[in-house]
Scaffold this motif. Structure first.
Motif, short mmCIF file in Angstrom:
data_model
loop_
_atom_site.label_atom_id
_atom_site.label_comp_id
_atom_site.label_asym_id
_atom_site.label_seq_id
_atom_site.Cartn_x
_atom_site.Cartn_y
_atom_site.Cartn_z
N GLU A 79 26.99 23.52 39.14
CA GLU A 79 28.37 22.97 39.82
C GLU A 79 29.48 23.28 38.75
OE1 GLU A 79 29.60 18.65 40.41
OE2 GLU A 79 29.80 19.09 38.11
N GLY A 80 30.60 23.83 39.69
CA GLY A 80 31.98 24.11 38.20
C GLY A 80 32.88 24.32 39.50
N LYS A 81 34.18 24.63 38.23
CA LYS A 81 35.36 23.81 39.68
C LYS A 81 36.00 25.52 39.29
CE LYS A 81 35.75 19.27 38.52
NZ LYS A 81 35.37 18.59 39.37
N VAL A 82 36.77 26.08 39.73
CA VAL A 82 37.82 26.71 40.15
C VAL A 82 38.41 27.29 40.64
CG1 VAL A 82 36.41 27.99 41.94
CG2 VAL A 82 37.37 29.48 40.49
N THR A 83 39.39 27.47 40.57
CA THR A 83 41.06 27.84 41.37
C THR A 83 40.58 29.14 42.15
OG1 THR A 83 42.44 28.85 39.37
CG2 THR A 83 42.37 26.89 39.69
N VAL A 84 41.85 29.00 43.17
CA VAL A 84 42.22 30.67 44.02
C VAL A 84 42.41 31.01 43.08
CG1 VAL A 84 43.24 31.51 45.81
CG2 VAL A 84 42.11 28.89 46.39
N ALA A 85 43.87 31.17 42.39
CA ALA A 85 43.71 32.53 41.58
C ALA A 85 42.90 33.03 40.54
CB ALA A 85 45.85 31.22 40.50
N GLU A 86 42.57 32.13 40.30
CA GLU A 86 40.72 32.43 38.72
C GLU A 86 40.70 33.49 40.36
OE1 GLU A 86 40.55 29.50 35.56
OE2 GLU A 86 39.74 28.69 37.66
N LEU A 87 39.30 33.36 41.51
CA LEU A 87 39.30 33.44 42.26
C LEU A 87 39.53 34.85 42.41
CD1 LEU A 87 37.75 31.05 44.70
CD2 LEU A 87 36.46 32.00 43.33
N LYS A 88 40.97 35.34 43.20
CA LYS A 88 41.46 36.62 42.37
C LYS A 88 41.99 37.55 41.75
CE LYS A 88 44.38 35.03 47.13
NZ LYS A 88 45.68 35.61 47.46
N ALA A 89 41.66 37.15 40.71
CA ALA A 89 41.89 37.23 39.09
C ALA A 89 40.40 37.81 39.38
CB ALA A 89 41.87 36.53 38.08
N SER A 90 39.81 37.16 39.45
CA SER A 90 38.03 37.85 39.75
C SER A 90 37.51 38.48 40.07
CB SER A 90 36.83 36.83 39.59
OG SER A 90 37.16 35.81 41.10
N LEU A 91 37.76 38.93 41.11
CA LEU A 91 37.67 39.89 42.36
C LEU A 91 38.48 41.17 41.89
CD1 LEU A 91 38.32 38.82 46.01
CD2 LEU A 91 36.40 38.98 44.89
N LYS A 92 39.97 41.45 40.98
CA LYS A 92 40.26 42.73 40.98
C LYS A 92 39.08 42.81 39.63
CE LYS A 92 44.99 41.01 42.40
NZ LYS A 92 46.07 41.11 41.81
N GLU A 93 38.76 41.71 39.07
CA GLU A 93 38.00 42.85 38.02
C GLU A 93 37.04 42.81 38.16
OE1 GLU A 93 37.44 38.99 35.11
OE2 GLU A 93 39.42 38.76 34.71
N LYS A 94 36.19 42.41 39.30
CA LYS A 94 34.75 43.43 39.61
C LYS A 94 34.75 44.02 40.97
CE LYS A 94 33.13 38.18 39.06
NZ LYS A 94 32.52 36.89 39.46
N ASP A 95 36.30 44.53 40.84
CA ASP A 95 36.34 45.97 41.72
C ASP A 95 35.55 47.34 42.08
OD1 ASP A 95 39.35 45.16 42.55
OD2 ASP A 95 38.03 44.31 43.54
N LYS A 96 34.48 47.23 41.06
CA LYS A 96 33.81 48.16 40.86
C LYS A 96 32.94 48.14 40.42
CE LYS A 96 36.89 50.51 36.80
NZ LYS A 96 36.78 51.68 35.81
N THR A 97 32.35 46.44 40.86
CA THR A 97 30.89 46.11 40.61
C THR A 97 30.93 45.80 42.45
OG1 THR A 97 30.62 43.98 40.11
CG2 THR A 97 30.39 45.74 38.57
N VAL A 98 31.57 44.85 43.38
CA VAL A 98 31.52 44.66 44.69
C VAL A 98 31.51 46.19 45.48
CG1 VAL A 98 31.88 43.63 46.10
CG2 VAL A 98 32.11 42.65 43.23
N ASN A 99 31.19 46.18 46.46
CA ASN A 99 31.32 47.36 47.29
C ASN A 99 32.77 46.39 48.73
OD1 ASN A 99 30.32 45.49 49.74
ND2 ASN A 99 28.25 45.52 49.52
N THR A 100 33.51 47.89 48.68
CA THR A 100 34.48 47.40 49.47
C THR A 100 35.20 46.11 50.37
OG1 THR A 100 35.12 50.32 49.11
CG2 THR A 100 36.28 48.20 50.85
#
Length: 289
Positions: free
Chosen positions: A186-207
């Protein structure tokens, strides 16, 4: 066709189209294992590994239940293939004035909604409404997002990966889900944090995967959801067996649980007979004129 019928058709299309949003569930693993978790694996690492495995899923079969803002209680069972894109869902909404379950089919660029007696009564004997995604949008009038169908082409594994954006993932315990031993996180996460994490993982996640997650986040923002409590049940093969997301939206609580039954099994969906289908795009054009 009568104006009241057009309004009713639009309302049913909107409500049923919202069910397509519910496709955004989690990754699924149906293989059984004696161990639900590696002793040396941290909660964050276990969640990250399951999220990575979800990117490889080509098709899913799952059940869903919970509450949707503005719609109330919903239950559904669905099967979806990502390539080629196809989906079949039967949904029941006991808080809505519908007679029996509503079926949704996605075939290529067309979504079909209906399949029950109540639809036929209001559509001059036709029991299905067709939403042609290529004909809708792009100018004046309705578009797919306004009909609640904007998430219809989403990979249902996309939202399960959002738990990786949480900074406080914890292990809750071990539980058996559909006969499979799992570890509950279980964990808590905000939409803002999720968007930030997507930017951080751009190089590891396919388009493609990244775009799917971004579209889901945009949809949740439109619903007014700022943060989630996320639960994930991971089996011994490092796949998510069950997934739950809870949050507050503008029109009430969002609380959905997805239990996954199969992965990567053939999914075949056919369009309803043309004689039983009314084209919503043509109906709306007639209403505008």
């Amino acid at each position: 066709m009568r104006t009241s019928v057009r309004v009713s058709a639009r309302r049913k299309a909107t409500g049923a189209g919202l069910a397509a949003l519910l496709l955004a569930g989690g990754a699924v693993g149906c293989q059984k294992s004696d161990s639900a978790e590696s002793p040396a694996m941290t909660p964050a690492a276990a969640v990250a590994r399951a999220a990575k495995n979800s990117e490889e899923i080509k098709s899913v079969h799952y059940r869903m239940k919970g509450k949707v803002p503005g719609e109330g209680r919903v239950t559904a069972e669905a099967a979806m293939s990502m390539k080629p894109l196809a989906m079949s869902m039967k949904m029941t909404a006991p808080d809505q004035a519908t007679e029996g379950p509503v079926e949704i089919r996605l075939v290529g660029k067309a979504m079909y909604i209906g399949g029950n007696a109540s639809m036929a009564k209001e559509m001059d004997g036709k029991s299905w409404i067709k939403l042609d995604m290529s004909a809708l949008g792009g100018g004046k009038g309705l578009n797919a997002d306004q009909l609640g169908a904007g998430q219809a082409n989403q990979n249902p594994a996309a939202n399960s990966t959002f738990l990786t954006g949480s900074k406080n993932v914890k292990k809750v315990g071990t539980e058996t889900v559909e006969g499979v031993k799992t570890t509950h996180y279980e964990g808590k996460v905000t939409v803002a944090e999720l968007k930030a994490s997507l930017k951080e993982k751009d190089k590891t996640v396919n388009t493609t995967v990244r775009e799917q997650r971004e579209k889901s986040l945009d949809q949740f923002e439109k619903m007014g959801v700022d943060a989630f409590t996320m639960d994930m049940w991971i089996d011994g093969d490092d796949h998510t067996k069950q997934f739950r997301m809870r949050g507050e939206a503008d029109k009430g609580p969002l609380d959905l649980t997805f239990t996954f039954l199969d992965i990567n099994k053939p999914v075949q969906v056919t369009a309803p007979p043309a004689k039983d289908t009314a084209d919503l795009a043509a109906m709306m054009k007639g209403a505008q004129s």
